[in-house]
Design an enzyme around this catalytic site. Sequence first.
Site: not given
Ligand code: GRF
Length: 217
Positions: A14, A16, A93-94, A112
């Site tokens: 988490g 982001n 991740m789904r 992404h």
């Molecule tokens: C990030 O690199 C995002 O771009 C990808 O999954 C990763 C998630 O990282 N979709 P976080 O959980 O936000 O640290």
Amino acid sequence: MPRARTAILISGRGSNMAALLAAAADPAYPAEIALVLANRADAAGLARAAAAGIPTAVVESRHFPGDRPGFEAAMETALARHGIRLIALAGFMRVLTAGFVGRWEGRLVNIHPSLLPAFPGLETHERALAAGVRLHGCTVHLVSAGVDEGPILAQAAVPVLPGDTPATLAARVLAEEHRLYPAALGWLAAGRVHVAAGRALVDGAAAPDGALRNPQP
Ligand code: GRF
């Protein structure tokens, strides 16, 4: 204008999500993070969200084997309970069904870790290094039915440096993710994004001047 009630969907650490929470801590930010929803009870981001005083929910995808519509219906119950209008996927991740994506069209955004349409899917940094690209980066896009597809809102590019490993490259990209995602979600929440012919335009967003070159001629 009332702030757009937004849910962040996570599966893991988490970071982001934390960047979006930090941006939304400013009352002038156009999105209010009203829910963090995880598909796994062990997602580390849940504790971070709770510590920030954000409501959290868990809908365990493993309890819905082979039943994506059932999993999504349970998520939508939680989203409705919290009055959610926008969804930001942040390491979720789904894969979502076309039905879910259609119901949230234009209100569902993802980040992404590549410059799409290059390197959709997983292990983007490994694949960028293997391909020998000199520029790599991240993309925020509206979600359409294909995996890592949909109108692009914003991209950030970083150089690939000699000696990079997947970890060093990932860290350089991630720092840009944390800047790009809050900006892009803010544009969407403010109603500044318009999609025409599959392309997204952002009202009033400035374009940079010049080019990013690597190596520098
Ligand atoms: C990030 O690199 C995002 O771009 C990808 O999954 C990763 C998630 O990282 N979709 P976080 O959980 O936000 O640290």
